[in-house]
Design a protein around this motif. Structure first.
Motif, PDB file in Angstrom:
ATOM      1  N   LEU A   6      48.682  16.023  -6.965  1.00 59.46           N
ATOM      2  CA  LEU A   6      47.888  16.180  -5.751  1.00 59.46           C
ATOM      3  C   LEU A   6      46.442  15.744  -5.944  1.00 59.46           C
ATOM      4  CD1 LEU A   6      49.178  19.661  -4.505  1.00 59.46           C
ATOM      5  CD2 LEU A   6      49.758  17.409  -3.591  1.00 59.46           C
ATOM      6  N   ALA A   7      46.014  15.654  -7.197  1.00 59.07           N
ATOM      7  CA  ALA A   7      44.616  15.344  -7.487  1.00 59.07           C
ATOM      8  C   ALA A   7      44.379  13.869  -7.750  1.00 59.07           C
ATOM      9  CB  ALA A   7      44.151  16.163  -8.702  1.00 59.07           C
ATOM     10  N   LYS A   8      45.323  13.014  -7.403  1.00 56.20           N
ATOM     11  CA  LYS A   8      45.160  11.582  -7.669  1.00 56.20           C
ATOM     12  C   LYS A   8      43.891  11.000  -7.056  1.00 56.20           C
ATOM     13  CE  LYS A   8      50.005  10.322  -8.457  1.00 56.20           C
ATOM     14  NZ  LYS A   8      51.151   9.521  -7.960  1.00 56.20           N
ATOM     15  N   PRO A   9      43.527  11.315  -5.804  1.00 57.98           N
ATOM     16  CA  PRO A   9      42.267  10.756  -5.269  1.00 57.98           C
ATOM     17  C   PRO A   9      41.045  11.172  -6.073  1.00 57.98           C
ATOM     18  CG  PRO A   9      43.634  11.597  -3.498  1.00 57.98           C
ATOM     19  CD  PRO A   9      44.273  12.043  -4.778  1.00 57.98           C
ATOM     20  N   ALA A  10      40.961  12.450  -6.441  1.00 54.79           N
ATOM     21  CA  ALA A  10      39.812  12.923  -7.216  1.00 54.79           C
ATOM     22  C   ALA A  10      39.809  12.314  -8.610  1.00 54.79           C
ATOM     23  CB  ALA A  10      39.820  14.449  -7.308  1.00 54.79           C
ATOM     24  N   VAL A  11      40.975  12.209  -9.228  1.00 51.91           N
ATOM     25  CA  VAL A  11      41.068  11.615 -10.563  1.00 51.91           C
ATOM     26  C   VAL A  11      40.682  10.139 -10.509  1.00 51.91           C
ATOM     27  CG1 VAL A  11      42.675  10.984 -12.398  1.00 51.91           C
ATOM     28  CG2 VAL A  11      42.769  13.266 -11.393  1.00 51.91           C
ATOM     29  N   ALA A  12      41.102   9.432  -9.461  1.00 50.47           N
ATOM     30  CA  ALA A  12      40.732   8.025  -9.328  1.00 50.47           C
ATOM     31  C   ALA A  12      39.233   7.862  -9.155  1.00 50.47           C
ATOM     32  CB  ALA A  12      41.469   7.405  -8.144  1.00 50.47           C
ATOM     33  N   SER A  13      38.617   8.719  -8.351  1.00 51.32           N
ATOM     34  CA  SER A  13      37.155   8.670  -8.188  1.00 51.32           C
ATOM     35  C   SER A  13      36.450   8.923  -9.504  1.00 51.32           C
ATOM     36  CB  SER A  13      36.716   9.684  -7.140  1.00 51.32           C
ATOM     37  OG  SER A  13      37.286   9.408  -5.888  1.00 51.32           O
ATOM     38  N   LEU A  14      36.903   9.947 -10.221  1.00 50.93           N
ATOM     39  CA  LEU A  14      36.302  10.248 -11.520  1.00 50.93           C
ATOM     40  C   LEU A  14      36.495   9.091 -12.488  1.00 50.93           C
ATOM     41  CD1 LEU A  14      35.029  12.144 -13.606  1.00 50.93           C
ATOM     42  CD2 LEU A  14      37.316  13.105 -13.996  1.00 50.93           C
ATOM     43  N   GLY A  15      37.686   8.503 -12.503  1.00 54.67           N
ATOM     44  CA  GLY A  15      37.938   7.382 -13.402  1.00 54.67           C
ATOM     45  C   GLY A  15      37.032   6.196 -13.118  1.00 54.67           C
ATOM     46  N   ILE A  16      36.809   5.898 -11.830  1.00 50.73           N
ATOM     47  CA  ILE A  16      35.931   4.784 -11.477  1.00 50.73           C
ATOM     48  C   ILE A  16      34.499   5.081 -11.888  1.00 50.73           C
ATOM     49  CG2 ILE A  16      34.955   3.497  -9.535  1.00 50.73           C
ATOM     50  CD1 ILE A  16      37.638   3.782  -8.136  1.00 50.73           C
ATOM     51  N   PHE A  17      34.026   6.293 -11.585  1.00 48.26           N
ATOM     52  CA  PHE A  17      32.675   6.673 -11.976  1.00 48.26           C
ATOM     53  C   PHE A  17      32.478   6.536 -13.482  1.00 48.26           C
ATOM     54  CE2 PHE A  17      32.111   9.221  -7.959  1.00 48.26           C
ATOM     55  CZ  PHE A  17      31.008   8.512  -7.528  1.00 48.26           C
ATOM     56  N   GLN A  18      33.389   7.124 -14.246  1.00 48.80           N
ATOM     57  CA  GLN A  18      33.243   7.131 -15.694  1.00 48.80           C
ATOM     58  C   GLN A  18      33.362   5.732 -16.274  1.00 48.80           C
ATOM     59  OE1 GLN A  18      32.305   9.625 -17.429  1.00 48.80           O
ATOM     60  NE2 GLN A  18      32.478   8.696 -19.459  1.00 48.80           N
ATOM     61  N   PHE A  19      34.290   4.950 -15.754  1.00 48.21           N
ATOM     62  CA  PHE A  19      34.458   3.578 -16.243  1.00 48.21           C
ATOM     63  C   PHE A  19      33.174   2.776 -16.040  1.00 48.21           C
ATOM     64  CE2 PHE A  19      35.681  -0.834 -16.064  1.00 48.21           C
ATOM     65  CZ  PHE A  19      36.640  -0.963 -17.050  1.00 48.21           C
ATOM     66  N   LEU A  20      32.577   2.881 -14.866  1.00 46.33           N
ATOM     67  CA  LEU A  20      31.361   2.127 -14.582  1.00 46.33           C
ATOM     68  C   LEU A  20      30.213   2.594 -15.457  1.00 46.33           C
ATOM     69  CD1 LEU A  20      31.490   1.866 -10.683  1.00 46.33           C
ATOM     70  CD2 LEU A  20      32.153   0.158 -12.369  1.00 46.33           C
ATOM     71  N   TRP A  21      30.082   3.905 -15.652  1.00 49.02           N
ATOM     72  CA  TRP A  21      28.985   4.421 -16.476  1.00 49.02           C
ATOM     73  C   TRP A  21      29.096   3.934 -17.920  1.00 49.02           C
ATOM     74  CZ3 TRP A  21      29.614   9.993 -14.217  1.00 49.02           C
ATOM     75  CH2 TRP A  21      28.954  10.052 -12.991  1.00 49.02           C
ATOM     76  N   VAL A  22      30.282   4.020 -18.473  1.00 52.14           N
ATOM     77  CA  VAL A  22      30.459   3.627 -19.875  1.00 52.14           C
ATOM     78  C   VAL A  22      30.379   2.112 -20.019  1.00 52.14           C
ATOM     79  CG1 VAL A  22      32.004   3.743 -21.854  1.00 52.14           C
ATOM     80  CG2 VAL A  22      31.833   5.690 -20.299  1.00 52.14           C
ATOM     81  N   TRP A  23      30.987   1.397 -19.101  1.00 47.49           N
ATOM     82  CA  TRP A  23      30.997  -0.071 -19.174  1.00 47.49           C
ATOM     83  C   TRP A  23      29.578  -0.635 -19.135  1.00 47.49           C
ATOM     84  CZ3 TRP A  23      35.189  -3.448 -19.631  1.00 47.49           C
ATOM     85  CH2 TRP A  23      34.916  -4.800 -19.436  1.00 47.49           C
ATOM     86  N   ASN A  24      28.714  -0.081 -18.305  1.00 42.96           N
ATOM     87  CA  ASN A  24      27.358  -0.594 -18.133  1.00 42.96           C
ATOM     88  C   ASN A  24      26.331   0.077 -19.034  1.00 42.96           C
ATOM     89  OD1 ASN A  24      28.120  -2.371 -16.006  1.00 42.96           O
ATOM     90  ND2 ASN A  24      28.099  -0.655 -14.569  1.00 42.96           N
ATOM     91  N   ASP A  25      26.764   0.949 -19.918  1.00 43.97           N
ATOM     92  CA  ASP A  25      25.816   1.675 -20.764  1.00 43.97           C
ATOM     93  C   ASP A  25      25.169   0.754 -21.791  1.00 43.97           C
ATOM     94  OD1 ASP A  25      24.701   4.155 -22.207  1.00 43.97           O
ATOM     95  OD2 ASP A  25      25.885   3.145 -23.760  1.00 43.97           O
ATOM     96  N   LEU A  26      23.875   0.959 -21.998  1.00 41.28           N
ATOM     97  CA  LEU A  26      23.138   0.223 -23.023  1.00 41.28           C
ATOM     98  C   LEU A  26      22.489   1.157 -24.021  1.00 41.28           C
ATOM     99  CD1 LEU A  26      21.932  -2.378 -24.221  1.00 41.28           C
ATOM    100  CD2 LEU A  26      20.056  -2.158 -22.568  1.00 41.28           C
TER     101      LEU A  26
END
Length: 297
Positions: free
Chosen positions: A213-233
């Motif tokens: 049931l939490a797929k939308p929230a998990v997807a949002s969290l995954g996108i947020f975290q992916f972008l933060w880590v990917w763009n981290d310097l």
């Protein structure tokens, strides 16, 4: 003589307002759609410019703007990308993936279990522990760099990909737990009680009832975290050595060594941009659902 009753003024006004309202809705909807399309095009212009610059040589980039490509399409070449792949940037690309993917998956896995515990499992001090986790959201990353660097040196993992992943997981968990816990508490209690009456243990309820049931929230969290880590310097500069550096650090080193090395910087920047952009558009439906989750009861 038959008398025809006059139409109530309120009803007539209501009909007029209804017709006018529908007309304004049609006009307004079209205007809004055109405006949104223009905003989207304007937002994509820098991306298009970066793509064109990454496929022009130094002479063309130094002599004219990227928009001259429309009148001189012969300027386009893939030589810059060929030079980029032979310059060692490929290893930085794979290092970025080896850092981002585990950091994202670990945060989703750990935060989901912790959020379920904070939402639906009674244990002593639950609310106090949850408040402490929320308090960690205000802790800046900068104050932990030196102590954790010393700790990594003690364990012999300083400079490795593992050290970067662990740092991102540690500082990403408070927000992840907060986000998922707020979503989990919105799940009807009756679903969990029915599963418990059927004899299902907590781990089974989490896997088969709550997490799907939490797929939308998990997807949002995954996108947020992916972008933060990917763009981290910052974290990469401190904890990743030259062999394990991600793309952000590799691009930064190119700027420091060569200054105006556009033929390397532009294609590298576009490659680092296009992956998150594709990911966002691929999962934007789940992203919007996750953002709106819990806003309407």
């Amino acid at each position: 003589m038959t008398t025809v009753a006059a139409e109530p003024p309120q009803q007539a006004a209501g009909i007029e307002r209804g017709l006018a309202g529908r007309l304004l809705d049609r006009i307004g909807g079209g205007v809004v759609q055109v405006f949104l399309v223009l905003v989207a095009v304007f937002w994509l212009v820098p991306t298009l410019g970066l793509l064109v610059v990454s496929m022009r040589d130094d002479t063309a980039n130094n002599s004219s703007g990227w928009w001259t490509f429309f009148t001189k399409p012969a300027q386009i070449t893939f030589e810059n990308y060929s030079n980029l792949l032979t310059s060692g940037f490929t290893s930085s690309f794979w290092n970025t993936i080896l850092i981002t993917v585990p950091a994202t998956l670990l945060i989703i896995f750990i935060a989901a279990m912790a959020a379920y515990a904070f939402a639906w499992i009674e244990f002593p001090g639950r609310d106090t522990v949850f408040l402490l986790v929320i308090a960690l959201l205000v802790v800046p990353i900068q104050i932990a760099l030196i102590p954790i660097a010393k700790l990594y040196g003690t364990f012999g993992i300083f400079g490795s990909i593992t050290s970067v992943v662990l740092f991102h997981v540690a500082f990403g968990l408070p927000f992840a737990i907060f986000l998922l816990r707020n979503f989990f508490v919105g799940i009807p209690r009756e679903l969990l009680e029915a599963a418990r009456m059927d004899g299902a243990p907590e781990w089974r309820i989490f896997v088969t009832v709550v997490f799907p049931l939490a797929k939308p929230a998990v997807a949002s969290l995954g996108i947020f975290q992916f972008l933060w880590v990917w763009n981290d310097l910052l974290v990469a500069l401190v904890f990743a050595d030259t062999q394990n550096q991600p793309m952000t650090k590799a691009l930064q080193s190119q700027m420091r060594q060569f200054g105006t090395n556009v033929d390397i910087l532009a294609p590298g920047a576009f490659l680092s941009l296009i992956i998150p952009l594709v990911l966002f558009f691929a999962f934007q439906r789940y992203f919007v659902q996750g953002l709106l989750a819990g806003s309407v009861k």
